[in-house]
Design a protein around this motif. Structure first.
Motif, PDB file in Angstrom:
ATOM      1  N   ARG A 225      -3.311   8.943  -4.227  1.00 47.74           N
ATOM      2  CA  ARG A 225      -3.527   7.991  -4.839  1.00 47.74           C
ATOM      3  C   ARG A 225      -5.340   8.246  -3.747  1.00 47.74           C
ATOM      4  O   ARG A 225      -5.892   7.349  -4.551  1.00 47.74           O
ATOM      5  N   ARG A 226      -5.790   8.407  -2.818  1.00 48.58           N
ATOM      6  CA  ARG A 226      -7.256   8.364  -1.874  1.00 48.58           C
ATOM      7  C   ARG A 226      -7.799   9.456  -2.638  1.00 48.58           C
ATOM      8  O   ARG A 226      -9.434   8.911  -2.741  1.00 48.58           O
TER       9      ARG A 226
ATOM     10  N   LEU B 104      -5.508  -2.808  -5.749  1.00 50.20           N
ATOM     11  CA  LEU B 104      -5.789  -1.461  -5.382  1.00 50.20           C
ATOM     12  C   LEU B 104      -6.681  -0.592  -7.166  1.00 50.20           C
ATOM     13  O   LEU B 104      -7.071  -1.927  -8.123  1.00 50.20           O
TER      14      LEU B 104
ATOM     15  N   TRP C  47      -9.170   2.089  -9.104  1.00 49.99           N
ATOM     16  CA  TRP C  47      -9.724   3.421  -9.992  1.00 49.99           C
ATOM     17  C   TRP C  47     -10.627   2.967 -10.781  1.00 49.99           C
ATOM     18  O   TRP C  47     -10.236   2.568 -12.394  1.00 49.99           O
TER      19      TRP C  47
ATOM     20  N   GLU D 202     -10.635  -3.136  -2.768  1.00 42.77           N
ATOM     21  CA  GLU D 202     -11.520  -3.235  -3.232  1.00 42.77           C
ATOM     22  C   GLU D 202     -12.731  -4.667  -3.483  1.00 42.77           C
ATOM     23  O   GLU D 202     -12.289  -5.463  -3.586  1.00 42.77           O
TER      24      GLU D 202
ATOM     25  N   SER E 195      -9.124   3.655  -4.110  1.00 41.25           N
ATOM     26  CA  SER E 195      -9.166   2.474  -3.661  1.00 41.25           C
ATOM     27  C   SER E 195      -8.439   1.361  -3.130  1.00 41.25           C
ATOM     28  O   SER E 195      -8.651   0.381  -4.018  1.00 41.25           O
ATOM     29  N   PHE E 196      -8.054   0.486  -1.926  1.00 40.03           N
ATOM     30  CA  PHE E 196      -7.348  -0.598  -1.871  1.00 40.03           C
ATOM     31  C   PHE E 196      -8.445  -1.481  -1.540  1.00 40.03           C
ATOM     32  O   PHE E 196      -9.582  -0.978  -0.206  1.00 40.03           O
TER      33      PHE E 196
ATOM     34  N   GLN F  62       0.905  -1.120   0.016  1.00 40.71           N
ATOM     35  CA  GLN F  62      -0.239   0.335   0.478  1.00 40.71           C
ATOM     36  C   GLN F  62       1.003   1.924   0.236  1.00 40.71           C
ATOM     37  O   GLN F  62       0.616   2.034  -0.936  1.00 40.71           O
TER      38      GLN F  62
ATOM     39  N   ASN G  92       0.435   4.170  -2.879  1.00 40.19           N
ATOM     40  CA  ASN G  92       1.086   5.753  -2.616  1.00 40.19           C
ATOM     41  C   ASN G  92       1.252   6.245  -3.598  1.00 40.19           C
ATOM     42  O   ASN G  92       1.607   7.292  -3.625  1.00 40.19           O
TER      43      ASN G  92
END
Length: 292
Positions: free
Chosen positions: A44-45, A66, A68, A52, A49-50, A30, A34
């Motif tokens: 990144r946030r 991860l 998007w 998912e 999101s991690f 993670q 980032n």
């Protein structure tokens, strides 16, 4: 406003050095991603999101490392693991997103897999393949590289900072040939005595016609190039005295005063242009009514 490519490359070099030798997926992945986004000046946030959650076809739930939505899916493995397993898992998540009508608009264009030491990016909708069917076997491009060479491949991640990638198309061969012909004509006129204002004035009138996609327009400009549009200063400096008694706007007098070397080269250039377009242009001098 996206940061510059120079800054992105500088960040990528630093990122590669900082993460050289890291191996533990569970402890560091993670933080890795980032800082990966920070290379491009993005938090990144804000976009991804991690872990998912996605419902599998079997009914169970899996977790994407991860995600998007609509843009990118990442699967990360520990150092030295087979990236093909990560790719298989990532594409399985794609099928599971497609199986859920409520999440089909979340299917990403890019799949990225990594084991810290290597990164592979799959572009599922490359610009040059937009006309291919969605499930064509040739569709998609993949770029794999070691982490140490990240700075050499940052352009593949242009979507992260928001840059638009354009594919340059090969120039039309007819356009290239027309430009070459205009260059030959320019050289012939210069060799024949045209210099300074006369030559530059002629040169300024040719670029648009030389690069036009319509060969008729190019040929029209080429065939009329030896004389200036208003009939003034049509002869090279050394030939002007010999043409004092000639009619200023006479096409025959203009051609007769052009030195032999220039006339021969010009005729060759004009003949080449004529071969590009067998049909005369509506705007060419061949189709104009005789003003006299």
């Amino acid at each position: 406003m996206p940061i510059s490519w120079n800054e992105i490359r500088h960040n990528a070099i630093k990122f590669s050095r900082d993460w050289a030798g890291v191996k533990s997926e569970s402890a560091e992945k993670q933080t890795f991603w980032n800082e990966f986004f920070q290379v491009f000046g993005i938090k990144r946030r804000v976009v991804a999101s991690f872990e998912e959650s996605v419902k599998k076809i079997s009914g169970d739930y899996g977790r994407i490392d991860l995600f998007w939505p609509g843009i990118m899916l990442v699967e990360h493995k520990s150092f030295g693991e087979d990236l093909r397993k990560a790719e298989t898992q990532a594409f399985q998540y794609l099928r599971e997103l497609a199986a859920d009508p409520r999440r089909r608009d979340e299917i990403p264009r890019y799949i990225i897999v990594s084991d810290f030491a290597r990164i592979a990016i799959h572009d599922l909708e490359p610009e040059e393949q937009r006309d291919l069917p969605l499930f064509d076997q040739k569709r998609g491009t993949t770029h794999t590289f070691p982490l140490a060479e990240f700075h050499k491949h940052v352009q593949h991640f242009a979507f992260i900072p928001g840059y638009k990638q354009h594919t340059l198309q090969e120039e039309d061969p007819v356009n290239i040939e027309a430009v070459q012909i205009m260059g030959e004509l320019h050289d012939a006129l210069e060799a024949g005595g045209y210099t300074g204002h006369d030559l530059e004035r002629l040169a300024r009138t040719t670029p648009a016609s030389a690069t036009s996609s319509k060969s008729s327009a190019r040929c029209s400009s080429t065939t009329s190039a030896p004389s200036l549009s208003n009939g003034r200063k049509t002869n090279p400096p050394d030939a002007r005295r010999a043409s004092k008694n000639s009619t200023p706007n006479s096409a025959s007098s203009r051609s007769s005063t052009l030195p032999a070397a220039a006339a021969t080269s010009s005729s060759s250039a004009i003949a080449n242009c004529a071969s590009l377009n067998s049909k005369p242009s509506r705007n060419s001098s061949a189709n104009r009514p005789n003003s006299r």
